[in-house]
Scaffold this motif. Structure first.
Motif, short mmCIF file in Angstrom:
data_model
loop_
_atom_site.label_atom_id
_atom_site.label_comp_id
_atom_site.label_asym_id
_atom_site.label_seq_id
_atom_site.Cartn_x
_atom_site.Cartn_y
_atom_site.Cartn_z
N ALA A 1 0.86 -1.19 0.00
CA ALA A 1 0.00 0.00 0.00
C ALA A 1 0.90 1.23 0.00
O ALA A 1 1.73 1.39 0.88
N ILE B 1 0.95 5.42 -0.30
CA ILE B 1 0.04 6.55 -0.18
C ILE B 1 0.26 7.56 -1.30
O ILE B 1 1.38 7.74 -1.79
N ARG B 2 -0.81 8.21 -1.71
CA ARG B 2 -0.76 9.30 -2.68
C ARG B 2 -1.63 10.42 -2.15
O ARG B 2 -2.61 10.18 -1.43
N ILE C 1 5.87 13.07 2.97
CA ILE C 1 6.02 12.24 4.18
C ILE C 1 6.92 12.93 5.21
O ILE C 1 6.62 12.96 6.41
N ILE D 1 -4.09 5.12 6.76
CA ILE D 1 -3.73 4.17 5.70
C ILE D 1 -3.79 2.73 6.21
O ILE D 1 -4.17 1.81 5.48
N LEU E 1 5.55 1.80 7.68
CA LEU E 1 5.45 2.52 8.95
C LEU E 1 6.57 3.55 9.02
O LEU E 1 7.73 3.24 8.73
N GLU F 1 6.02 -2.69 7.08
CA GLU F 1 7.38 -2.47 6.59
C GLU F 1 8.06 -1.39 7.42
O GLU F 1 7.51 -0.31 7.61
N ASP G 1 12.45 -2.94 5.15
CA ASP G 1 12.40 -2.27 3.85
C ASP G 1 13.76 -1.66 3.51
O ASP G 1 14.56 -1.39 4.41
N GLY H 1 11.79 -2.76 -7.15
CA GLY H 1 12.38 -2.02 -8.27
C GLY H 1 12.75 -2.92 -9.44
O GLY H 1 13.69 -2.62 -10.18
N VAL H 2 12.02 -4.01 -9.57
CA VAL H 2 12.29 -4.90 -10.70
C VAL H 2 11.63 -4.31 -11.94
O VAL H 2 10.41 -4.22 -12.02
P1 C2E Z 1 9.15 2.08 -0.42
O1 C2E Z 1 8.39 1.58 0.77
O2 C2E Z 1 10.48 1.55 -0.61
O3 C2E Z 1 8.24 1.87 -1.65
C1 C2E Z 1 8.69 1.49 -2.88
C2 C2E Z 1 8.83 2.67 -3.76
O4 C2E Z 1 9.45 2.25 -4.95
C3 C2E Z 1 7.48 3.25 -4.16
O5 C2E Z 1 7.62 4.62 -4.33
C4 C2E Z 1 7.25 2.61 -5.49
O6 C2E Z 1 6.42 3.36 -6.37
C5 C2E Z 1 8.64 2.58 -6.05
N1 C2E Z 1 8.79 1.54 -7.08
C6 C2E Z 1 8.12 0.39 -7.18
N2 C2E Z 1 8.56 -0.32 -8.25
C7 C2E Z 1 9.54 0.40 -8.81
C8 C2E Z 1 10.39 0.19 -9.95
O7 C2E Z 1 10.32 -0.81 -10.67
N3 C2E Z 1 11.29 1.15 -10.24
C9 C2E Z 1 11.40 2.27 -9.48
N4 C2E Z 1 12.30 3.16 -9.82
N5 C2E Z 1 10.62 2.50 -8.41
C10 C2E Z 1 9.69 1.57 -8.06
P2 C2E Z 1 6.58 5.60 -3.78
O8 C2E Z 1 5.22 5.07 -3.88
O9 C2E Z 1 6.86 6.93 -4.39
O10 C2E Z 1 6.92 5.65 -2.25
C11 C2E Z 1 8.13 6.14 -1.83
C12 C2E Z 1 8.35 5.85 -0.41
O11 C2E Z 1 7.43 6.57 0.39
C13 C2E Z 1 8.13 4.42 -0.02
O12 C2E Z 1 9.27 3.68 -0.31
C14 C2E Z 1 7.87 4.51 1.43
O13 C2E Z 1 9.07 4.55 2.14
C15 C2E Z 1 7.19 5.84 1.51
N6 C2E Z 1 5.74 5.61 1.66
C16 C2E Z 1 4.82 5.37 0.75
N7 C2E Z 1 3.62 5.22 1.30
C17 C2E Z 1 3.78 5.39 2.62
C18 C2E Z 1 2.91 5.33 3.74
O14 C2E Z 1 1.70 5.08 3.65
N8 C2E Z 1 3.45 5.56 4.97
C19 C2E Z 1 4.78 5.80 5.10
N9 C2E Z 1 5.24 6.03 6.32
N10 C2E Z 1 5.63 5.86 4.08
C20 C2E Z 1 5.14 5.64 2.85
#
Ligand code: C2E
Ligand code: MG
Ligand code: MG
Length: 715
Positions: free
Chosen positions: A493, A495-496, A511, A527, A552, A583, A613, A671-672
């Motif tokens: 999950a 967030i956006r 964040i 969330i 988290l 996570e 994570d 990131g696959v």
């Molecule tokens: P994360 O937990 O490591 O999440 C994975 C991030 O990698 C996500 O970015 C996702 O969109 C991105 N990603 C997934 N597949 C690929 C890929 O193939 N290539 C690349 N380059 N990127 C990929 P996102 O959604 O922008 O989230 C960024 C970070 O924000 C997350 O990293 C997480 O640490 C944080 N985050 C997101 N949602 C929440 C939330 O609800 N609560 C908290 N505390 N942090 C959040």
């Protein structure tokens, strides 16, 4: 000119011959005797002092008629005299008679009306024709009134003496040239002497012996001359033992009838305690209580001073804003006492980097501001700044644990970036935010464009505060695929924020603001609830069961309500805990391992899974990893990206997979993006994969479709 002798020359010409023939002395004396207040007498020198003659004044004086006393007809004068005084009176009279002198004696008599009155008797022995002293002639007058006044005077003097002796204020009289005429015990005590006499002999030069600043005495004398008084004149003075105290003096000049100053008199109070208290308050008002560094108020003064100095001499002033990175995390996780110790350490390190006339102030929280004075050019400032970054980033050990620190620095410069303290502080603050945004542990100099960035950030913060109420958050899901079966086994999950006017804002942009403002707590709870609710809905819709992972924030993790919040989200959604995964990022796990472990155990006991994570980016100690109740390692996407081109990254990924398996953990690669990534991971036994190759994070509806297909493969 002749002198006037003629007491008995009424109407006579003092210049001419006295008109003796016209003067009837006997008549004159009778007049006086009869009208005199008091009693003229002649008495025998016998046991009863028998009165042979008393004048008419007798009645007024004693209440008896003259004939009652004469020849002791009714009673003797002796019996009127109070028995207590009789012997003394007799002694005085006999002594005078013996020496042939006149006598004077005061005693009390009991009047006919019973009243006791004081009298003064003056008399002299008178001889008979044979030269024998047989009579006394004299005069007795009522002195009760005078005695009463004397009594009052004595009482008044006694009272003033008592005031002087027992006053708690020091009281003095001094000559204008600085000698003591008198001093009371309190003054002696205040100045550290045992007695007033000791003080008076010891202190013979007030100006130099007493006043710490001799000019104070000059000022005192000047005021005395100008206005005749001084009020609340506060000075520091030496006590006898050399210690210094604060005193307050009130004094006035005492003048003679010609208006010449005779002496000064006044009072002294020891106000050391009050002064110290004031000084302490003053210090508190200008210093930070923890570090003792100047606070905001004093900082502004210092910037003002530095500006004034720089303006005169053509220097520059640098205002350097230093903000610790992730301080809140340390403070929340290790407790405030450790946070305080860290701030003290940082304060000391910052101080060690600057010169004596520079200022290191604490602006509040984990923000410090340095004022670098007399700067010549940018290089000079940047030298100091790199020293600062270096000093702060030295590891810090507390209780045997080592912590990595860093700070973000913003710099503004007088006169270029502002002309007053507020403008300079604002500019430096803006630059500091820029440094944070560029990844922390760095510095940024102010540029006018930053204002734009700052106001955008502020705007973002304001809208973020309302985002929850306005239901602007969305959850996107990214599938996680089991490599062996090719099935979707989970979804992360993410967030956006659907921000009006901005569109979909990614989590990286807000964040950290949510964490700084504490908004992460309600957002995180939201969330959790949403992800659990969604997963439960998919379950009920008969879709293949999956686990949903929720990220988290460390801040959330330290919040005491976390375990309850998770339990509540599960219960409300009616979701099996096995279907929820939490996570936590690696770097954070390592920060406060012991406490994290306890928190993780309680989460674990709810039955949820836990994943580490961004694995590989922190510095995990393997022993911790073994002890923690962790189920999954998620290899950070930065290693996966170059897996096929960078042998180091490839080696790291292989090592993580081996390590995870050795610890009985499942290993996920995030990131696959390509088939080559997948092939490599498959080859080395990675358990699960997640990435754009399969699907980008998508809204719930699309995720539902993916689950429905339940067919693995490229998106
Ligand atoms: P994360 O937990 O490591 O999440 C994975 C991030 O990698 C996500 O970015 C996702 O969109 C991105 N990603 C997934 N597949 C690929 C890929 O193939 N290539 C690349 N380059 N990127 C990929 P996102 O959604 O922008 O989230 C960024 C970070 O924000 C997350 O990293 C997480 O640490 C944080 N985050 C997101 N949602 C929440 C939330 O609800 N609560 C908290 N505390 N942090 C959040
Ligand atoms: Mg994640
Ligand atoms: Mg990640």
């Amino acid at each position: 000119m002749k002198r006037f002798h003629g007491q008995f020359a009424p109407g006579g010409d003092p210049e001419g011959a006295p008109d003796a023939a016209a003067l009837d002395v006997t008549r004159l004396l009778t007049t006086i005797t009869d009208n005199l207040v008091g009693m003229i007498y002649r008495c025998r020198i016998d046991a009863n002092w028998t009165m042979e003659y008393v004048s008419d004044g007798c009645h007024k004086l004693t209440g008896y008629r003259p004939d009652e006393l004469k020849y002791n007809r009714r009673l003797s004068y002796e019996t009127l005299t109070t028995p207590e005084d009789r012997t003394r009176v007799a002694r005085v009279i006999h002594a005078a008679l013996q020496s042939g002198d006149a006598f004077e004696v005061e005693y009390r008599i009991r009047r006919a009306d019973g009243r006791l009155v004081w009298v003064l008797e003056r008399g002299v022995g008178v001889r008979d024709a044979r030269g024998q002293q047989v009579w006394i002639e004299g005069y007795i007058q009522d002195i009760s009134e005078r005695m009463a006044v004397d009594d009052m005077m004595r009482e008044a003097v006694r009272r003033y003496e008592s005031l002087f002796e027992n006053a708690t204020e020091g009281i003095f009289q001094t000559t204008p040239d600085g000698h003591y005429l008198s001093a009371n015990p309190a003054l002696a005590h205040i100045y550290g002497h045992t007695t007033p006499d000791e003080l008076i002999t010891h202190l013979h030069d007030i100006e130099h012996q007493l006043y710490v600043q001799p000019e104070r005495r000059t000022e005192f004398v000047r005021l005395m001359q100008a206005q005749g008084t001084v009020r609340n004149f506060e000075s520091r003075v030496y006590r006898r033992d050399g210690s210094i105290i604060w005193i307050s003096e009130n004094a006035r000049a005492v003048k003679d009838s010609q208006g010449a100053v005779q002496f000064y008199e006044g009072t002294v109070v020891d106000i050391t305690e009050r002064r110290e208290h004031e000084a302490a308050l003053e210090y508190q008002a200008h210093h930070d209580s923890l570090t003792g560094l100047p606070n905001r108020t004093l900082l502004r003064d210092r910037i003002d001073q530095a500006i004034a100095h720089a303006w005169r001499h053509g220097y520059q002033v640098a205002v350097v804003f230093v903000d610790l990175d992730h301080f809140k995390l340390i403070n929340d996780s290790l407790g405030h006492h450790v946070g305080d110790r860290l701030l003290l350490e940082v304060a000391a390190r910052l101080k060690a980097c600057v010169r004596g006339n520079d200022t290191v102030a604490r602006q509040g929280g984990d923000e410090f501001v340095l004022v670098l004075t007399e700067q010549h050019d940018e290089d000079e400032m940047l030298n100091v700044v790199s020293r600062l970054l270096d000093a702060v980033s030295q590891p810090w050990s507390n209780n045997g644990q080592e912590y990595g620190l860093s700070c973000s620095i913003g710099i503004s410069c007088y006169p270029r970036d502002g002309e007053d303290p507020d403008a300079l502080l604002r500019s430096a603050d803006a630059a500091m935010y820029q440094a944070k945004a560029s990844g922390r542990n760095t510095y940024h100099c102010y540029t006018p464009e930053l204002n734009q960035a700052i106001s955008e950030r502020l705007e973002l913060e304001t809208s973020l505060r309302h985002a929850l109420d306005r239901e602007e958050f969305r959850v996107y899901y990214q599938p996680r695929i089991d490599v062996a079966s090719g099935r979707v086994v989970g979804a992360e999950a993410l967030i956006r924020w659907d921000c009006p006017g901005k569109g979909i804002v990614p989590p990286d942009s807000f964040i950290s603001i949510a964490e700084e403002t504490g908004l992460i707590i309600p957002i995180g709870q939201w969330i959790l609830h949403e992800a659990c609710r969604q997963n439960s809905a998919w379950r009920r819709a008969g879709l293949p069961p999956i686990a949903v992972s929720v990220n988290l924030s460390p801040i959330q993790f330290r919040h005491t309500g976390l375990v309850d919040a998770v339990a509540e989200a599960l219960a409300e959604a009616g979701l099996d805990p096995k279907s929820l995964e939490l996570e936590v990022t690696e770097s954070f796990v390592m920060h406060d391992a012991e406490r994290i472990n306890v928190a993780m155990q309680s989460l674990k006991s709810l039955g949820v899974d836990i994943a580490v994570d961004d694995f590989g980016t922190g510095y995990s100690s393997l022993s911790y990893l073994k002890r923690f109740p962790v189920d999954r390692l998620k290899i950070d996407k930065s290693f996966v990206r170059d897996i096929d081109s960078d042998p180091d990254d490839a080696a790291i990924v292989r090592a993580i997979i081996t390590l995870g398996h050795a610890l009985n953990l499942r290993v996920v690669a995030e990131g696959v993006e390509t088939a080559a990534h997948l092939d490599y991971l498959k080859l080395h036994g990675c358990d699960e994969v997640q990435g754009y190759y399969f699907s980008r994070p998508v809204p719930a509806m699309e995720m539902e479709a993916l689950l429905d297909d339940s067919l693995p493969g490229p998106a």
